[in-house]
Design an enzyme around this catalytic site. Structure first.
Site, PDB file in Angstrom:
ATOM      1  CB  SER A 107     -15.253  -2.651  -8.174  1.00  0.00           C
ATOM      2  OG  SER A 107     -16.661  -2.652  -8.323  1.00  0.00           O
ATOM      3  CB  ALA A 139      -8.283   3.720   0.573  1.00  0.00           C
ATOM      4  N   GLY A 154     -15.785  -2.134   7.045  1.00  0.00           N
ATOM      5  CA  GLY A 154     -16.142  -2.952   5.891  1.00  0.00           C
ATOM      6  C   GLY A 154     -15.107  -3.992   5.516  1.00  0.00           C
ATOM      7  CB  ILE A 155     -13.944  -5.105   2.172  1.00  0.00           C
ATOM      8  CG1 ILE A 155     -15.284  -5.622   1.649  1.00  0.00           C
ATOM      9  CG2 ILE A 155     -12.795  -5.948   1.604  1.00  0.00           C
ATOM     10  CD1 ILE A 155     -15.470  -5.470   0.145  1.00  0.00           C
ATOM     11  N   GLY A 156     -12.109  -3.597   4.239  1.00  0.00           N
ATOM     12  CA  GLY A 156     -10.764  -3.273   4.705  1.00  0.00           C
ATOM     13  C   GLY A 156     -10.527  -3.685   6.144  1.00  0.00           C
ATOM     14  CG  ASP A 198      -7.105  12.244   1.438  1.00  0.00           C
ATOM     15  OD1 ASP A 198      -7.268  11.337   0.599  1.00  0.00           O
ATOM     16  OD2 ASP A 198      -7.667  13.350   1.354  1.00  0.00           O
ATOM     17  CE  LYS A 220     -11.876   0.268  -6.599  1.00  0.00           C
ATOM     18  NZ  LYS A 220     -10.802   0.005  -5.608  1.00  0.00           N
ATOM     19  CE1 TYR A 260     -15.053   1.684  -6.434  1.00  0.00           C
ATOM     20  CE2 TYR A 260     -16.889   0.416  -7.331  1.00  0.00           C
ATOM     21  CZ  TYR A 260     -15.809   0.532  -6.464  1.00  0.00           C
ATOM     22  OH  TYR A 260     -15.493  -0.525  -5.627  1.00  0.00           O
ATOM     23  N   GLY A 281      -7.630   2.141   3.855  1.00  0.00           N
ATOM     24  CA  GLY A 281      -9.078   2.000   4.018  1.00  0.00           C
ATOM     25  C   GLY A 281      -9.439   0.853   4.932  1.00  0.00           C
ATOM     26  N   GLY A 282      -8.721   0.729   6.039  1.00  0.00           N
ATOM     27  CA  GLY A 282      -8.866  -0.450   6.889  1.00  0.00           C
ATOM     28  C   GLY A 282      -9.707  -0.285   8.133  1.00  0.00           C
ATOM     29  CB  SER A 283     -11.276   2.540   9.761  1.00  0.00           C
ATOM     30  OG  SER A 283     -12.072   3.200   8.792  1.00  0.00           O
TER      31      SER A 283
END
Length: 309
Positions: free
Chosen positions: A157, A105, A31-33, A77, A174, A170, A27-29
């Site tokens: 989270s 992610a 925001g936080i990632g 994915d 988490k 969610y 999930g690095g593309s």
């Protein structure tokens, strides 16, 4: 009698260095990632990062490469184990090792318990919990084989700590990932692999800032105000919520602001570096003190008060 010796402390200038280290960030593309990828890259690591969107991957790779970073975006994915295996195998084949894994992610669908459907529930757990676990397992196998230890960092989270019905899937996913984090820390410690978590509080990403500027903050406002106001029942006017939300958020936070992606990325860098080499099974909450209060009740009181004025 066993003899003990205390090693010489590392030089201060080397403590945050990730030179010659190889990291994977899911999930690095954006925001936080994305900021985590930037920070690990700036510290000297080679970073393989994943996302499902091809365009965002390419844009992020070009941006960080232009700034001098050694990064590669791979479309994947996280809910599919075969994709996780492909990314881990690619990383080891191309760069020789995987030293650091950051599971960032996630999906966070906003659905109340009574509105929840099986597909949404399963998708959330498939990415947020199952995907993170198998990425960690596959990376740990490579770390154990190499014999050099490693770092696994899971992004959690605050929804896992303070239940909010609109984020039930969610938060539950988490919470499960926190259990996974502790169990892995216990099992993998003998291999020199430390496993930790970082929990962001409310964080203002570029995407959320764009939504705020565009007035598209309905989901966020509804999550604070509850479903009654959105359905037209007795409650504060919905436009009042939207107009006053930024000021209310600012006044609620002990440090006077929401978090930013770099606040989270710096905590990840700390755990990934030699600064965190003797820390395992720990969850670092990076929320500026937000968890000291009850955001929902505080926000609702402010909204109710403002609607009377």
């Amino acid at each position: 009698m066993t003899e003990f010796s205390i090693p010489e402390p590392e030089k201060f200038t080397e403590l945050l260095s990730l030179k010659n280290k190889v990291a994977i960030v899911t999930g690095g593309s954006r925001g936080i990632g994305k900021q985590i990828v930037k920070r690990l890259s700036e510290a000297g690591a080679t970073v393989v990062f994943t996302a499902r969107g091809k365009d965002a991957l390419q844009q992020t790779q070009e941006e960080i490469t232009a700034a001098g970073g050694n990064v590669v975006g791979v479309q994947a994915d996280s809910s599919k184990i075969q994709d996780s295996k492909r990314v881990v195998d690619y990383t080891v084949e191309k760069f020789g090792a995987v030293d650091i894994l950051v599971n960032c992610a996630a999906v966070f669908p906003m659905k109340n318990a009574m509105d929840m459907d099986e597909k949404t529930w399963d998708q959330t757990f498939a990415i947020d919990t199952k995907g993170a676990f198998f990425f960690a397992k596959l990376a740990a196998e490579k770390m154990i084989a190499a014999g050099n230890g490693g770092r696994i960092i899971n992004i959690l989270s605050t929804a896992a700590n303070k239940p909010l019905s609109s984020l039930i899937a969610y938060g539950a996913a988490k919470s499960a990932l926190w259990y996974v984090t502790q169990a892995l820390a216990q099992e993998l410690g003998q291999n020199g692999i430390v496993v930790n978590a970082v929990t962001p509080g409310g964080t203002m990403t570029e995407e959320r800032l764009a939504a705020l500027k565009g007035g598209d903050m309905g989901d966020l406002a509804q999550s604070f105000a509850g479903s009654d106001s959105a359905n037209g029942s007795d409650g504060p006017d919905f436009n009042t919520i939207l107009n006053k939300l930024p000021q209310m958020i600012k006044s609620m936070m002990p440090l006077g602001r929401l978090g930013f992606p770099d606040d989270i990325a710096k905590a990840v860098l700390f755990l990934a570096s030699d600064m965190g080499q003797y820390i395992s099974g720990v969850n670092i909450t990076v929320d500026g003190g937000q968890s000291l209060a009850d955001p929902k009740s505080s926000m609702m009181q402010k909204i109710q008060d403002s609607s009377k004025n």
